[in-house]
Design an enzyme around this catalytic site. Structure first.
Site, PDB file in Angstrom:
ATOM      1  CG  ASP A  47      -2.168   0.912   0.969  1.00 46.64           C
ATOM      2  OD1 ASP A  47      -2.476   1.253  -0.202  1.00 46.64           O
ATOM      3  OD2 ASP A  47      -2.815   1.285   1.965  1.00 46.64           O
ATOM      4  CE  LYS A  49      -3.094   4.750   0.887  1.00 50.47           C
ATOM      5  NZ  LYS A  49      -4.520   4.443   0.781  1.00 50.47           N
ATOM      6  CG  ASN A  52      -0.085   4.468   3.603  1.00 51.07           C
ATOM      7  OD1 ASN A  52      -0.805   5.036   4.425  1.00 51.07           O
ATOM      8  ND2 ASN A  52      -0.507   3.444   2.900  1.00 51.07           N
TER       9      ASN A  52
END
Length: 174
Positions: A47, A49, A52
Site C-alpha cells: 500500500d 502511496k 503512507n
C-alpha cells in the site's frame, strides 16, 4: 515521530514537485522498501502511496501503515486483493499470484504522481481506472521529462519480471 506530516498533504498544497525533489522522495521510498524486502521472509508493504509516506523533522520520508503488509517466503506468491486501486499492480487487480514486485509498481505510480500531481491511470469510474491499469494506458503529459519517462516506463511494466529492480531504479541515469 513524523512531525512534518504527510507527503500527500504537501503534494496537494504544491501541486507537483520538481525533478530534484521527486528524486529525493523516490530514493528515500526505495530505501525503505529495499529494507523491507531485505528480510527473510521479505516484507511486502502492498500500500505504497503518498498518504503512507510521512516526514520526520528533517523532511526525510518514513514509510507507514503496515496494516496490509505481509511476509513472503522465497518461492511463495501472494493472492490477496488489497491496496489502493490507483497504486495496485495489474497482476494484483487480475487476481493473479504476485510477489514484492507489486511494491515496485507502486513506486512507479508514486514517481509519476510526484512529477505531475496526478496518478498515471485515469478513469471516469473505478472500472475504467482498473481497465486502464490492466492495459497500461498511461496518461502522459506533454511536459513529462524524457529521462524520467524512460525510467517510469521501465518500472510500470505489465509483466512483473520485466520491471526494474529497486537497485536498477537507484542506478538509472535519471
Amino acid at each position: 515521530y513524523a512531525i512534518k506530516g504527510q507527503l500527500y498533504k504537501l503534494l496537494k498544497r504544491q501541486g507537483r514537485f520538481d525533478e530534484r525533489t521527486t528524486s529525493q522522495y523516490v530514493l528515500e521510498t526505495i530505501e525503505a522498501v529495499s529494507y523491507l524486502h531485505s528480510f527473510n521472509p521479505k516484507i511486502v508493504h502492498r500500500d505504497i502511496k503518498p498518504e503512507n509516506l510521512l516526514f520526520d523533522e528533517n523532511m526525510r520520508i518514513k514509510l507507514t501503515d503496515f496494516g496490509i503488509a505481509t511476509y513472503l517466503n522465497e518461492g511463495e506468491r501472494l493472492h490477496t486483493l488489497c491496496g489502493s486501486n490507483e497504486y495496485m499492480a495489474p497482476e494484483v487487480l487480475k487476481g493473479q499470484p504476485y510477489d514484492e514486485a507489486c511494491d515496485i509498481w507502486a513506486i512507479g505510480v508514486l514517481f509519476f504522481e510526484l512529477l505531475t500531481g496526478y496518478t498515471p491511470f485515469k478513469g471516469n469510474d473505478t472500472n475504467e481506472l482498473i481497465s486502464n491499469i490492466k492495459k497500461l494506458k498511461i496518461n502522459w503529459p506533454n511536459d513529462f521529462p524524457p529521462l524520467a519517462k524512460n525510467l517510469v516506463s521501465k518500472i510500470l511494466k505489465l509483466d512483473p519480471k520485466e520491471r526494474l529492480s529497486l537497485e536498477e531504479i537507484r542506478n538509472h541515469a535519471w
